[in-house]
Write a protein that holds these residues in place. Structure first.
Motif, short mmCIF file in Angstrom:
data_model
loop_
_atom_site.label_atom_id
_atom_site.label_comp_id
_atom_site.label_asym_id
_atom_site.label_seq_id
_atom_site.Cartn_x
_atom_site.Cartn_y
_atom_site.Cartn_z
N TRP A 94 0.83 -0.98 -0.41
CA TRP A 94 0.22 -0.31 -0.25
C TRP A 94 1.14 1.37 -0.35
O TRP A 94 0.94 2.52 -1.03
N ARG A 95 1.76 0.91 1.29
CA ARG A 95 2.94 2.39 0.59
C ARG A 95 3.76 2.98 -0.82
O ARG A 95 3.64 3.62 -0.30
N GLU A 96 4.14 1.92 -0.87
CA GLU A 96 4.88 1.55 -2.25
C GLU A 96 3.91 1.77 -3.55
O GLU A 96 4.72 2.35 -4.31
N THR A 97 2.69 1.72 -2.75
CA THR A 97 2.09 2.13 -4.33
C THR A 97 1.18 3.05 -4.61
O THR A 97 0.85 3.54 -5.62
N PHE A 98 0.16 3.70 -3.25
CA PHE A 98 -0.16 4.42 -3.18
C PHE A 98 -0.16 5.97 -2.24
O PHE A 98 -0.40 6.26 -2.26
N ALA A 99 0.54 5.40 -1.71
CA ALA A 99 1.00 6.42 -0.71
C ALA A 99 2.19 7.48 -1.60
O ALA A 99 2.67 7.54 -2.36
N GLU A 100 2.26 8.90 -0.90
CA GLU A 100 3.22 10.08 -0.97
C GLU A 100 3.01 9.93 -2.81
O GLU A 100 4.64 10.08 -2.94
N GLY A 101 2.46 10.39 -3.60
CA GLY A 101 2.27 10.46 -4.50
C GLY A 101 2.32 9.34 -6.02
O GLY A 101 3.34 9.80 -6.80
N ALA A 102 2.94 8.16 -5.27
CA ALA A 102 2.92 6.99 -6.26
C ALA A 102 1.49 6.79 -6.78
O ALA A 102 1.61 6.21 -7.91
N ASP A 103 0.61 7.37 -6.41
CA ASP A 103 -0.34 6.90 -7.23
C ASP A 103 -1.12 8.65 -7.67
O ASP A 103 -1.61 9.38 -6.92
N LEU A 104 -1.08 8.24 -8.75
CA LEU A 104 -1.74 9.82 -9.75
C LEU A 104 -3.10 10.23 -8.92
O LEU A 104 -2.81 11.06 -9.06
N GLU A 105 -3.75 9.21 -9.37
CA GLU A 105 -5.95 9.41 -8.73
C GLU A 105 -5.56 10.38 -7.34
O GLU A 105 -6.42 11.09 -7.69
N TYR A 106 -4.45 9.27 -6.43
CA TYR A 106 -4.56 10.10 -4.96
C TYR A 106 -3.84 11.62 -5.47
O TYR A 106 -4.42 12.78 -4.55
N ALA A 107 -2.99 11.82 -6.15
CA ALA A 107 -2.10 13.35 -5.91
C ALA A 107 -2.58 14.13 -7.18
O ALA A 107 -2.52 15.33 -6.44
N GLN A 108 -3.74 13.93 -7.89
CA GLN A 108 -4.36 14.79 -8.97
C GLN A 108 -5.67 14.97 -8.20
O GLN A 108 -6.68 16.01 -8.85
N GLU A 109 -6.18 14.34 -7.63
CA GLU A 109 -7.61 14.26 -7.58
C GLU A 109 -8.14 13.94 -5.76
O GLU A 109 -8.76 15.38 -5.64
N GLN A 155 -1.10 -7.38 -8.73
CA GLN A 155 -0.54 -9.14 -8.41
C GLN A 155 -0.23 -9.74 -7.30
O GLN A 155 0.99 -8.95 -6.34
N GLY A 156 -1.00 -10.81 -7.10
CA GLY A 156 -0.81 -11.26 -6.02
C GLY A 156 -1.32 -10.57 -4.91
O GLY A 156 -1.39 -10.73 -3.39
N VAL A 157 -1.93 -9.49 -4.85
CA VAL A 157 -2.99 -8.66 -3.47
C VAL A 157 -4.85 -8.86 -3.82
O VAL A 157 -5.01 -8.48 -5.04
N SER A 158 -5.11 -9.67 -3.08
CA SER A 158 -6.26 -9.89 -3.33
C SER A 158 -6.86 -9.15 -2.33
O SER A 158 -6.38 -9.81 -1.45
N LEU A 159 -8.02 -8.25 -2.66
CA LEU A 159 -8.76 -7.45 -1.37
C LEU A 159 -9.65 -7.28 -1.32
O LEU A 159 -10.54 -7.19 -2.23
#
Ligand SMILES: C[S@@+](CC[C@H](N)C(=O)[O-])C[C@H]1O[C@@H](n2cnc3c(N)ncnc32)[C@H](O)[C@@H]1O
Length: 265
Positions: free
Chosen positions: A32-47, A199-203
């Motif tokens: 989660w931290r590597e994929t979504f936090a602190e600018g890693a995810d565009l949708e988070y960062a921009q929206e 890949q390998g992450v099922s939520l």
């Protein structure tokens, strides 16, 4: 066995639904931290982040329910009004990352949205960002949010758009009929389904119709004051074979409420 049955079976095997969610998020905390936090995810960062910052500006005591690794709490803490920010999450590993990467003034508490360990009226803003779909008991969470929110307080709820992004919904390219359309799944049916988000992450994601959020909040005098349905970012449409259609289907829904008690006779 369906994914929902599988989920039910796992709940029984592993204990309470909250402990089950904490297990899953403990397991995926680094991802989660590597994929979504602190600018890693565009949708988070921009929206997502700009929308939260704009909606909660000026609030002094802010609670972030399902805070994860703390990016929303950090954003709010940086606001020029210097609010006191508290984050709560059941996952110990998410909170460990939150504490490691955040200023010490942010208070991170381990716990669930269903049982908020705070007094009535303790906050003048509550945010719940893409976390309510992961909470087992939505009624308990909404009741607790209303309880800890002061009169005049704001609640910002961000969810995957339940009308268009629920289980069974999505873009269809029907090559036999030669048409594209957006299919809507069984909207009124409440389900918990596992989605392989990486890949390998099922939520597990709970799908609930919109009325399951709006009606309880209305009963607690949380008045809807603004609704945002931002269009998908251009990046999400890059590989689309029908960007015009997909560009008109929102991914995110943000609902902004104010606690305005009605006189009762
Ligand atoms: C998709 S992450 C979102 C994290 C954060 N809100 C953000 O936007 O960066 C969902 C979070 O919900 C949390 N969660 C799951 N069940 C919960 C519950 N019952 N109460 C509060 N948070 C919960 C998970 O531990 C996870 O950190």
């Amino acid at each position: 066995m369906s994914a929902a049955d599988e989920h039910e079976r796992s709940l029984t095997a592993r204990g309470t639904p909250v402990a089950f969610a904490a297990d899953i998020w403990d397991h995926h905390a680094s991802w989660w931290r590597e994929t979504f936090a602190e600018g890693a995810d565009l949708e988070y960062a921009q929206e997502v982040m700009p929308l939260i910052a704009a909606s909660l500006t000026g609030a002094q005591r802010i609670l972030d329910v399902g805070c994860g690794e703390g990016q929303v709490a950090r954003l709010l803490h940086r606001s020029p009004h210097h609010p006191q920010v508290t984050g709560i999450d059941p996952s110990g590993n998410q909170l460990e990352n939150a504490r490691r990467n955040s200023p010490a003034e942010i208070n991170f508490v381990q716990g669930a949205g269903e049982h908020l360990p705070f007094p009535d009226g303790a906050f003048d803003a509550v945010v719940c960002c893409l976390a309510i779909e992961h909470c087992a008991d939505v009624d308990a969470v909404l009741a607790e949010v209303a309880r800890v929110l002061d009169v005049g307080g704001r609640f910002l709820l961000l969810i995957n758009h339940p009308l268009y992004q629920g289980a069974g919904s999505g873009f269809i390219d029907d090559q036999i009929l030669g048409e594209h359309y957006w299919r809507v799944g069984p909207y009124l049916r409440e389900t918990v389904s596992f989605e392989e988000v990486d890949q390998g992450v099922s939520l597990p994601f709970a799908h609930r119709p919109l009325s399951r959020y709006l009606n309880p909040l209305a009963s607690y005098d949380l008045l809807l004051v603004e609704m945002h349905e931002p269009p998908p970012l251009a990046d999400f449409l890059a590989g689309s074979i029908d960007p015009e259609l997909e560009g008109a289907i929102p991914r995110l829904l943000a609902l902004h409420f104010e606690h305005r008690p009605r006189p009762r006779h």
